[in-house]
Scaffold this motif. Structure first.
Motif, mmCIF file in Angstrom:
data_model
loop_
_atom_site.group_PDB
_atom_site.id
_atom_site.type_symbol
_atom_site.label_atom_id
_atom_site.label_comp_id
_atom_site.label_asym_id
_atom_site.label_seq_id
_atom_site.Cartn_x
_atom_site.Cartn_y
_atom_site.Cartn_z
ATOM 1 N N LEU A 7 0.864 -1.180 0.000
ATOM 2 C CA LEU A 7 0.000 0.000 0.000
ATOM 3 C C LEU A 7 0.898 1.228 0.000
ATOM 4 O O LEU A 7 1.706 1.416 0.903
ATOM 5 C CB LEU A 7 -0.909 -0.005 1.234
ATOM 6 C CG LEU A 7 -1.779 1.231 1.422
ATOM 7 C CD1 LEU A 7 -2.734 1.414 0.260
ATOM 8 C CD2 LEU A 7 -2.547 1.152 2.749
ATOM 9 N N TYR A 66 -2.046 5.873 2.489
ATOM 10 C CA TYR A 66 -3.269 5.780 3.296
ATOM 11 C C TYR A 66 -3.687 7.210 3.635
ATOM 12 O O TYR A 66 -2.873 8.008 4.113
ATOM 13 C CB TYR A 66 -3.033 4.991 4.581
ATOM 14 C CG TYR A 66 -4.314 4.617 5.306
ATOM 15 C CD1 TYR A 66 -4.961 3.409 5.058
ATOM 16 C CD2 TYR A 66 -4.900 5.492 6.231
ATOM 17 C CE1 TYR A 66 -6.147 3.071 5.712
ATOM 18 C CE2 TYR A 66 -6.086 5.162 6.879
ATOM 19 C CZ TYR A 66 -6.694 3.946 6.611
ATOM 20 O OH TYR A 66 -7.863 3.612 7.243
ATOM 21 N N VAL A 125 -8.377 9.572 -2.546
ATOM 22 C CA VAL A 125 -7.926 8.206 -2.872
ATOM 23 C C VAL A 125 -8.281 7.865 -4.322
ATOM 24 O O VAL A 125 -7.506 7.191 -5.014
ATOM 25 C CB VAL A 125 -8.489 7.140 -1.906
ATOM 26 C CG1 VAL A 125 -7.919 7.305 -0.510
ATOM 27 C CG2 VAL A 125 -10.002 7.114 -1.881
ATOM 28 N N ARG A 148 -5.580 6.798 -7.194
ATOM 29 C CA ARG A 148 -5.721 5.535 -7.931
ATOM 30 C C ARG A 148 -5.683 5.772 -9.436
ATOM 31 O O ARG A 148 -5.126 4.963 -10.182
ATOM 32 C CB ARG A 148 -7.026 4.839 -7.529
ATOM 33 C CG ARG A 148 -6.989 4.276 -6.110
ATOM 34 C CD ARG A 148 -8.381 3.991 -5.582
ATOM 35 N NE ARG A 148 -8.349 3.420 -4.232
ATOM 36 C CZ ARG A 148 -9.414 3.325 -3.446
ATOM 37 N NH1 ARG A 148 -10.590 3.796 -3.852
ATOM 38 N NH2 ARG A 148 -9.308 2.777 -2.247
ATOM 39 N N SER A 171 -1.456 2.936 -5.473
ATOM 40 C CA SER A 171 -2.351 2.147 -4.613
ATOM 41 C C SER A 171 -2.677 2.980 -3.376
ATOM 42 O O SER A 171 -1.775 3.467 -2.684
ATOM 43 C CB SER A 171 -1.708 0.818 -4.226
ATOM 44 O OG SER A 171 -0.573 1.001 -3.427
ATOM 45 N N ASP A 228 -5.731 3.843 -0.047
ATOM 46 C CA ASP A 228 -6.875 3.381 0.733
ATOM 47 C C ASP A 228 -7.192 4.414 1.802
ATOM 48 O O ASP A 228 -6.410 5.355 2.041
ATOM 49 C CB ASP A 228 -6.564 2.026 1.380
ATOM 50 C CG ASP A 228 -7.822 1.191 1.602
ATOM 51 O OD1 ASP A 228 -8.935 1.735 1.463
ATOM 52 O OD2 ASP A 228 -7.678 -0.009 1.916
ATOM 53 N N ARG A 229 -8.369 4.245 2.435
ATOM 54 C CA ARG A 229 -8.780 5.139 3.522
ATOM 55 C C ARG A 229 -9.697 4.357 4.450
ATOM 56 O O ARG A 229 -9.950 3.166 4.230
ATOM 57 C CB ARG A 229 -9.465 6.384 2.991
ATOM 58 C CG ARG A 229 -10.565 6.134 2.009
ATOM 59 C CD ARG A 229 -11.667 7.180 2.050
ATOM 60 N NE ARG A 229 -12.745 6.762 2.937
ATOM 61 C CZ ARG A 229 -13.850 7.476 3.147
ATOM 62 N NH1 ARG A 229 -14.010 8.655 2.571
ATOM 63 N NH2 ARG A 229 -14.800 7.037 3.942
#
Length: 432
Positions: free
Chosen positions: A333, A336, A352, A356, A361, A363-364
């Motif tokens: 990852l 974040y 995010v 992307r 890559s 995420d959240r």
């Protein structure tokens, strides 16, 4: 606890484990591409006779292991027990032998197969095969190319202590002459043979050599050898295969008793084995194949030579685990995004998504965790960077970007993060 369980002889391939499967499949795809093989995908089920006609009525696959049924239209259907027959059917039905196609036609496949047999280590009722087929070339060099590709694939996947075993079944005339000699040898022992071998002696005597019954194996020890019944053309083909393997420095052993389990083979057949501790150090086949001139014709096409192999993926996985093969796992990852306060929900989601789209890559949080919980999650996921967005950041359209490994951080405009994150990474490196 759920009362539902997977069917006997099947397996769930879970996240983490699937990374190994991707590695094997992508390695195979790359090697096949280098050899100019293209992917073909055929149905999971076919008309029953595609398999009974090609594999042979006396094969264990047809007599004992096939998952077959009549569908609502009363058509006799079978789940595919192996890959070759369906590929040959597709080759014939789609006329891939036509003049517009470059010969040889070289294809590969990968996917699930089905056989009703007693589940054991490396042998399931639903199992996966990776295989190749080459149509249109009778040359021994085509045999050797397929064998060389198989060896390269297993070597690239990290499988050690490989043993290549080859044999020939000769052409139709050689095989018939040998079959007659074998019947004459076995007939006096008929009452001693297992029930399966008694049936095979009547329908396909060569399959007796493949019997797993210990007493059958003792009887055939002194049986005549196929190598003594080859005509000149068959002998020349086999001699050339051996010569070319030596030219490529590929070691091999000849086993005149090897016949393979399917009825469609002729000329060159081969198995690649390993003595992996996955199977207690016992020599075990993990890839096998051979030439099948005549199979295309048998399924309604023109007389077309062919050769291929199949590899069981589950069995391969056991060997790779036992050999402790390190599989590259690309699940890192990069970013974040931490959101402080409910009002940041839309902004962090936009962030995010923008990352992307840049190929990053990201995420959240989706569980309404507090900031502390989100930072813990970023740590657990081994995020390389954390972007923090709170009320102040939203007002100023500037976010804190931190390198998790060093704690170094910089403030960066939203727009730059969303459109040029590689510049942000460079900026952080220069600040260190």
């Amino acid at each position: 606890m759920s009362s539902y369980q997977k069917p006997k002889g099947t397996a769930d391939i879970l996240p983490g484990e699937t990374a190994k499967w991707h590695f094997v499949e992508e390695t195979a795809r790359q090697i096949f591409h280098d050899y100019r093989f293209q992917e073909i995908r055929t149905p999971l089920f076919e008309d029953y006779h595609v398999f009974s006609r090609s594999s042979g009525d006396t094969s264990d696959i047809v007599t004992k292991e096939m998952y077959d049924f009549h569908d609502k239209g009363d058509r006799h259907i079978a789940l595919r027990p192996e890959g070759t027959a369906g590929v040959v059917r597709a080759y014939v039905e789609n006329k891939l032998y036509g003049p517009e196609y470059v010969k040889p036609e070289k294809v590969y496949y990968m996917g699930p197969m089905y056989r009703y047999e007693r589940p054991q280590s490396g042998r399931q009722r639903e199992f996966h095969q990776i295989g190749v087929e080459a149509f249109g070339a009778e040359s021994p060099a085509q045999d050797v190319e397929v064998i060389a590709m198989a060896m390269q694939l297993l070597n690239t996947l990290g499988v050690k202590n490989l043993k290549l075993v080859i044999n020939t079944l000769g052409d139709k005339e050689s095989r018939q002459a040998y079959q007659q000699a074998l019947v004459e040898f076995l007939r006096p022992h008929f009452d001693e043979l297992s029930a399966d071998s008694q049936t095979r002696l009547e329908k396909n005597p060569l399959r007796v050599l493949d019997s797993k019954d210990e007493h059958d194996q003792e009887i055939v020890t002194d049986a005549p050898s196929i190598l003594d019944y080859l005509d000149e053309k068959s002998q020349q083909h086999f001699d050339t295969v051996q010569s070319l393997l030596k030219d490529l420095n590929i070691d091999f052993v000849i086993d005149p008793d090897m016949v393979r389990g399917l009825d469609y083979y002729n000329h060159t057949i081969f198995e690649i084995m390993t003595d992996s501790k996955a199977f207690g150090g016992k020599m075990t086949t993990i890839l096998a194949g051979g030439r099948y001139n005549g199979l295309v014709e048998q399924l309604g096409g023109p007389d077309t030579p062919g050769i291929g192999f199949g590899m069981g993926v589950e069995r391969l996985m056991l060997v790779m685990d036992a050999e402790d093969v390190k599989v590259p796992v690309d699940d890192d990852l990069e970013v974040y995004v931490v959101g402080i306060g409910a009002e940041t929900n839309a902004t962090t989601l936009e962030m995010v998504q923008a990352l992307r789209k840049e190929g990053v890559s990201a995420d959240r949080d989706y569980l309404d965790r507090k900031a502390k919980g989100q930072f813990k999650t970023a740590n657990r996921l081994n995020a390389e960077y954390v972007i923090t967005i709170g009320q102040d950041e939203m007002t100023n359209r500037v976010a804190n970007v931190k390198i998790m490994a060093t704690g170094k951080q910089v403030q960066v405009p939203f727009e730059q993060i969303a459109q040029h994150f590689e510049q942000v990474q460079q900026q952080l490196k220069e600040a260190e």
